[in-house]
Enzyme design. Structure first.
Site, PDB file in Angstrom:
ATOM      1  N   ASP A  63       0.851  -1.184   0.000  1.00  0.00           N
ATOM      2  CA  ASP A  63       0.000   0.000   0.000  1.00  0.00           C
ATOM      3  C   ASP A  63       0.893   1.241   0.000  1.00  0.00           C
ATOM      4  OD1 ASP A  63       0.879   0.613   2.610  1.00  0.00           O
ATOM      5  OD2 ASP A  63      -0.838  -0.354   3.535  1.00  0.00           O
ATOM      6  N   GLN A  64       0.281   2.402   0.072  1.00  0.00           N
ATOM      7  CA  GLN A  64       1.083   3.618  -0.106  1.00  0.00           C
ATOM      8  C   GLN A  64       1.973   3.936   1.095  1.00  0.00           C
ATOM      9  OE1 GLN A  64      -1.897   6.636  -0.944  1.00  0.00           O
ATOM     10  NE2 GLN A  64      -1.650   7.504   1.090  1.00  0.00           N
TER      11      GLN A  64
END
Lengths: 165, 165, 165, 165
Positions: free
Chosen positions: C48-49
């Site tokens: 994920d980011q």
């Protein structure tokens, strides 16, 4: 980015991902014919370490758009599977990525039926950032209607006219 | 379905999804040029209520194939992002579904570089059921090499020749 | 991190995510009893980011571990569903995250059956970074064996002894 | 199942997954303290071949609930990451599954902050089928606030009071 086309779906009691009713007859980005709009808020789980939405998620969003398109036309894909024992299998999917969607963006999925012939259905999609109307991606999917033995079949008659294309 | 091309990756110490070394110069299903093979066991999470693999997962598998292709060529995409500050963004993805993959199937992802020009990279893929060699899907992705500001850039020279295409 | 316990699964012809045979009777990180090991290479889609693996993916990996544990014991969960018309539904899942897994890491999922009583099965898991043996996460899942009407039932006799716990 | 608590979020212009404002001070299913409600329509991609929602998706839904809880309190988790350079990492997640969610169901995620102390945040969740108020699952997550070096830190002061717990 006008949201007038979706005013209807903001009425109380409209649950889930907010889907617009059939929005109009033309659109700023390509395509023509009546479309349906669905709004999706980007989930953290949908981002990747580049800091943008992982590209495969657009196919998932297109499917949400497809289901909401059918709902706007008065059909429930769930009932189609359950009661009419037929499904809409994907035989081809394509997406062109124009600009990255980011976490917490609201993305409008604008869905149209481009063609319907026999057991073949062809949908097109635009993914648009709600904030500024930027086109993030556009795509197509081609489907074959199948019965519960995975054999191609005709779309039950009640759906044929309503779906358009 | 011969697995000779992948014998190398069965050696002890080869972890993760088993990826073949560059497998050969021809293939039963379309395409040409050297390919790389990766084996993926279908996870329960990847199925849907139709009892088959949900279609968006193929794009994820293609990406696994891409990374293993690079690894087979001696490159680590992780290092490319970290050390060379550049990434390979997807600008287009396409998949044609021929037959459904099912839970617990072993699927071979056969990956090739079709073209490489400037900052553009073009990969092609076949997803093949290992058990009987059935072609499940085939697809393409087009990529642009980007720097850490998301601007197109050239692939660092050390990768250019090795990658092929 | 010794990998001796998994030598068996590196033999040619072992497809898919490389799963170890039952590895031994003790383990560096908690737990006891025979365990099975599966190696998973972190996919880009799983990040994920924040630049790490999104936490829900560990539950998916635990399931891969569960299935490979059964395979190591001589059972196929696919056949259990198909031929014995019974499934293993999750009634509780828990994960404690110790250190982040990152893209392209090889993660060992070490799976044990902690308990088996009537229609209840209790699995425990450790997720270990292969490179240095670091414990990334540990978890448990509790399951109820169900028939094809989603009613609790006994595990078919042939599985009961073999599964352990 | 009363939906009064969520009337606010049906106003035009409220995009994305429809999240309720802080709903009230008590709830039919366990827990206490102010809660926030978010509605999620089950996607086809979230089902598995058992015909129900794959269990790991609840952790994704809980996260959606968490973000909407913060939004209801006047905070944007996106801005917290971007402007305050801090994140909320998951250190433990737990879910107990009571009844399966199915495709196209609308699921209400009811989110509360159970505790907040130093850098630790504790959320609880209920997943409720909107149609009939059936409790599908309940869960907890424990988080540590981290800075951009993944070191524990205090929640920036402006968030502390507002978040509750």
């Amino acid at each position: 980015m006008s949201t007038e086309g979706t005013a209807a779906n903001q009425s109380p009691g409209r649950p889930g991902e907010t889907a617009g009713s059939i929005g109009g007859e033309s659109a700023p980005h390509g395509g023509k014919g009546a479309y349906s709009e669905t709004r999706i808020r980007v989930r953290y789980a949908e981002t990747d370490q580049m800091g943008v939405v992982y590209h495969a998620n657009y196919l998932i969003w297109f499917e949400v758009g497809r289901v909401e398109y059918l709902r706007d036309k008065g059909f429930s894909y769930r009932d189609m599977e359950k009661e009419d024992r037929c499904g809409i299998a994907v035989v081809e999917a394509r997406c062109r990525y124009k600009a990255p969607a980011r976490y917490d963006d609201v993305v409008i999925i604008r869905t149209r039926v481009a063609r319907q012939r026999g057991s073949i259905l062809h949908f097109t999609y635009e993914a648009i950032r709600e904030e500024d109307g930027l086109l993030l991606a556009e795509g197509e999917t081609i489907h074959v209607v199948i019965d519960d033995k995975f054999e191609p079949c005709y779309l039950p008659e009640k759906y044929r006219e309503g779906i358009g294309g």
